[in-house]
Design a protein around this motif. Structure first.
Motif, PDB file in Angstrom:
ATOM      1  N   HIS A 126       0.807  -1.217   0.000  1.00 54.24           N
ATOM      2  CA  HIS A 126       0.000   0.000   0.000  1.00 54.24           C
ATOM      3  C   HIS A 126       0.847   1.277   0.000  1.00 54.24           C
ATOM      4  CE1 HIS A 126      -3.420  -2.578   0.586  1.00 54.24           C
ATOM      5  NE2 HIS A 126      -2.926  -3.048   1.714  1.00 54.24           N
ATOM      6  N   ASP A 127       2.165   1.124   0.095  1.00 53.96           N
ATOM      7  CA  ASP A 127       3.007   2.330   0.170  1.00 53.96           C
ATOM      8  C   ASP A 127       4.419   1.974  -0.298  1.00 53.96           C
ATOM      9  OD1 ASP A 127       4.420   4.657   0.836  1.00 53.96           O
ATOM     10  OD2 ASP A 127       3.186   5.019   2.604  1.00 53.96           O
ATOM     11  N   SER A 158       5.114   7.424   8.946  1.00 55.84           N
ATOM     12  CA  SER A 158       4.164   7.802   7.908  1.00 55.84           C
ATOM     13  C   SER A 158       2.756   7.955   8.457  1.00 55.84           C
ATOM     14  CB  SER A 158       4.159   6.750   6.790  1.00 55.84           C
ATOM     15  OG  SER A 158       3.132   7.030   5.876  1.00 55.84           O
ATOM     16  N   GLN A 159       2.111   9.058   8.104  1.00 52.57           N
ATOM     17  CA  GLN A 159       0.710   9.286   8.430  1.00 52.57           C
ATOM     18  C   GLN A 159      -0.115   9.376   7.152  1.00 52.57           C
ATOM     19  OE1 GLN A 159      -0.290   9.268  11.631  1.00 52.57           O
ATOM     20  NE2 GLN A 159       1.849   8.872  12.170  1.00 52.57           N
ATOM     21  N   ARG A 160       0.445   8.880   6.047  1.00 50.00           N
ATOM     22  CA  ARG A 160      -0.240   9.024   4.776  1.00 50.00           C
ATOM     23  C   ARG A 160      -1.397   8.039   4.656  1.00 50.00           C
ATOM     24  NH1 ARG A 160       5.276   9.300   3.621  1.00 50.00           N
ATOM     25  NH2 ARG A 160       5.358   7.073   3.101  1.00 50.00           N
ATOM     26  N   SER A 161      -2.367   8.386   3.820  1.00 53.21           N
ATOM     27  CA  SER A 161      -3.499   7.520   3.563  1.00 53.21           C
ATOM     28  C   SER A 161      -3.830   7.588   2.080  1.00 53.21           C
ATOM     29  CB  SER A 161      -4.716   7.931   4.403  1.00 53.21           C
ATOM     30  OG  SER A 161      -5.111   9.260   4.084  1.00 53.21           O
ATOM     31  N   GLY A 162      -4.773   6.737   1.653  1.00 53.91           N
ATOM     32  CA  GLY A 162      -5.132   6.696   0.244  1.00 53.91           C
ATOM     33  C   GLY A 162      -4.392   5.591  -0.477  1.00 53.91           C
ATOM     34  N   ARG A 167      -0.303   8.313  -1.813  1.00 55.62           N
ATOM     35  CA  ARG A 167       0.641   8.428  -0.696  1.00 55.62           C
ATOM     36  C   ARG A 167       1.999   8.919  -1.189  1.00 55.62           C
ATOM     37  NH1 ARG A 167      -0.380   3.492   3.571  1.00 55.62           N
ATOM     38  NH2 ARG A 167      -2.658   3.492   3.492  1.00 55.62           N
TER      39      ARG A 167
END
Length: 248
Positions: A126-127, A158-162, A167
Motif C-alpha cells: 500500500h506504500d 508515515s501518516q499518509r493515507s489513500g 501516498r
C-alpha cells in the motif's frame, strides 16, 4: 563459479526468454513489473570518506526512478513484490532514451531470488515508501569491489493515507519522499555492513512512454556492473520481453 555461473545464467536465460516474450505480447506490457510510476529525482551524496565518497560523487546528479508492481495491473494493491528501477543520468533531460554514461540499477522487495515467495507476504503493497529494495544478486562497483546493494526508505513515521500513488504524491509534495542508496562490501578490507552512500530525492511524477523506457542493469556508466548467474540470466530474458512489447 563466477565465469561459469554467468555462462550457465546466459544459457538458462536464453531458454526462458521465449515464454517471457509471449507473456509481454499477451499483456501488451512488460511480463514483469508491467505497471508503475516514473519520477524525476535528484541524487545527493551523504558519505564523505573514501572510498565511499568517490562512489557517491559518481552517482550524484539527476535520475529517473520507476516504482512498479511485479504482477498486478489496474492499481490493484494485492499481495505482490514491488520494484524500484533507478537510472542515474548525466544530464537533467527527461527522456526514455539511455545516454552514454548512464547507469541503471534494478531493485525489488525480495532479498534473494529464493525469497521471492515470502516477499509476497512481507511487502507493504500500500506504500512504496514503506519498503526496502534489494539488488538481489551481487555487483562489482569501481573502488569497492564486490558488493550487495539496496535502497532503504525512511518508513515508520508515515501518516499518509489513500492509494499508494496518492501516498507517494503526498510525500513528494511534503518533501519527504526519498530512498537511500546503500552498499554492503563483500571483499576483504572494507567493513561488512550496510553503508549509506547517497540519498535519492523523489521530486515529481513524469510522463514517459513505457514501451520506450527500458531499464537494463548492464547499462553501467557509473561503474556498477552486475555479477553472477542471476544477472546473466536477466539479459536474454529482458531482451525477449522487450521485443515482445514492440510488436504492438
Amino acid at each position: 563459479m563466477g565465469v561459469l555461473g554467468e555462462t550457465v545464467g546466459r544459457v538458462v536465460g536464453t531458454l526462458w526468454g521465449p515464454p517471457f516474450r509471449v507473456v509481454s505480447e499477451l499483456r501488451h506490457a512488460r511480463s514483469l513489473h508491467p505497471e508503475g510510476i516514473c519520477l524525476q529525482a535528484e541524487v545527493v551524496p551523504i558519505r564523505t570518506d573514501p572510498p565511499f565518497s568517490t562512489v557517491a560523487e559518481r552517482l550524484a546528479g539527476p535520475a529517473i526512478v520507476r516504482l512498479s508492481t511485479a504482477t498486478w495491473r489496474g492499481g490493484r494493491e494485492w499481495p505482490d513484490i514491488l520494484g524500484a528501477s533507478v537510472r542515474f543520468r548525466r544530464d537533467a533531460r527527461i527522456t526514455e532514451e539511455v545516454s552514454p554514461g548512464d547507469q541503471d540499477v534494478l531493485f525489488a522487495t525480495a532479498r534473494h531470488f529464493w525469497s521471492l515467495a515470502p516477499a509476497l507476504l512481507t511487502t507493504q503493497v500500500h506504500d512504496w515508501l514503506q519498503n526496502d529494495y534489494f539488488g538481489i544478486a551481487p555487483f562489482s562497483v569501481d573502488g569497492l569491489g564486490k558488493v550487495k546493494l539496496r535502497l532503504t526508505s525512511p518508513r515508520g513515521a508515515s501518516q499518509r493515507s489513500g492509494t499508494r500513488v496518492q501516498r507517494l504524491k503526498d510525500a513528494m509534495h511534503a518533501g519527504t519522499a526519498l530512498l537511500t542508496f546503500e552498499v554492503y562490501p563483500l571483499d576483504d578490507g572494507l567493513p561488512h555492513t550496510w553503508t549509506p552512500v547517497a540519498d535519492i530525492l523523489l521530486r515529481e511524477e513524469v510522463r514517459l512512454d513505457p514501451e520506450r523506457l527500458r531499464f537494463n542493469p548492464f547499462h553501467a556508466g557509473r561503474g556498477i556492473r552486475p555479477r553472477g548467474f542471476l544477472h546473466a540470466l536477466r539479459l536474454p530474458v529482458y531482451r525477449q520481453s522487450q521485443e515482445g512489447r514492440t510488436v504492438h
